[in-house]
Design a protein around this motif. Sequence first.
Motif, mmCIF file in Angstrom:
data_model
loop_
_atom_site.group_PDB
_atom_site.id
_atom_site.type_symbol
_atom_site.label_atom_id
_atom_site.label_comp_id
_atom_site.label_asym_id
_atom_site.label_seq_id
_atom_site.Cartn_x
_atom_site.Cartn_y
_atom_site.Cartn_z
ATOM 1 N N ASN A 101 6.474 -19.335 12.970
ATOM 2 C CA ASN A 101 5.809 -18.152 12.437
ATOM 3 C C ASN A 101 6.350 -16.871 13.059
ATOM 4 O O ASN A 101 6.491 -15.849 12.366
ATOM 5 C CB ASN A 101 4.295 -18.254 12.654
ATOM 6 C CG ASN A 101 3.663 -19.295 11.758
ATOM 7 O OD1 ASN A 101 4.111 -19.520 10.635
ATOM 8 N ND2 ASN A 101 2.625 -19.956 12.244
ATOM 9 N N TYR A 120 8.063 -22.720 2.560
ATOM 10 C CA TYR A 120 7.243 -22.782 3.768
ATOM 11 C C TYR A 120 6.778 -24.207 4.082
ATOM 12 O O TYR A 120 6.880 -24.642 5.238
ATOM 13 C CB TYR A 120 6.055 -21.831 3.640
ATOM 14 C CG TYR A 120 5.308 -21.606 4.939
ATOM 15 C CD1 TYR A 120 5.954 -21.034 6.028
ATOM 16 C CD2 TYR A 120 3.970 -21.958 5.065
ATOM 17 C CE1 TYR A 120 5.269 -20.823 7.228
ATOM 18 C CE2 TYR A 120 3.289 -21.748 6.248
ATOM 19 C CZ TYR A 120 3.935 -21.185 7.327
ATOM 20 O OH TYR A 120 3.263 -20.980 8.512
ATOM 21 N N VAL A 146 -0.191 -18.083 13.145
ATOM 22 C CA VAL A 146 0.083 -17.590 11.797
ATOM 23 C C VAL A 146 -0.396 -16.153 11.608
ATOM 24 O O VAL A 146 0.088 -15.439 10.727
ATOM 25 C CB VAL A 146 -0.548 -18.539 10.746
ATOM 26 C CG1 VAL A 146 -2.056 -18.380 10.705
ATOM 27 C CG2 VAL A 146 0.066 -18.327 9.375
#
Length: 200
Positions: free
Chosen positions: A164, A40, A104
Amino acid sequence: MLRFWREPMAALRAYTAHPDPLVASANFLALLVASNQPFYPLYLYWIVSETVWPAYYTFLSTPFFLAVPALARRNTMAGRALLPLTGIGNGIMCAQLFGVQSGVEIFLIPCAVLALLLFRPHERWLGYLLAGMAFAAYLVLGDWYGSPAVVYTAEEYAAFIRLNAVSAAALTVCAALVFSNVLAQTEKSAAELARRREPG
């Protein structure tokens, strides 16, 4: 080279294996998420910004994802619950770190989906509870996060949202494929059982 990977892969399969297909699915998805977490920060660096240090806090949730199969061996319902619960906690933490502008919180959607898929009808109260927690985190907590750890530009936030959204969609699709396989196996077993019961 193949021999080098054979034993670790066998150990990994043994760790995730479980006679209950729902538990085995939760184990697989938990380790899939954990295995992707180290990437990530790299995705953020390549797609969003060089400022990625808040992403390292997501590693705090990695041990909980990795613990799902171990807990499931002691209590299958608790093990399954740990997967969406850890995802919800991680989503809340990331929203605090990056701000809701990063998009997110979209990761709360696959958490809710998993909560509804992982439990049988007589356990569904727990699935509803966990899904409710995911929706409550999205609908209620947004005004409570305060200032994020890092403020990005409008262009960076747009890239963040795309990253995301694609990641959450990929996780949701992966979960759907896993549970479609569970359904197919269940139908196959039921058909085989019906054939065995047929006379003659």
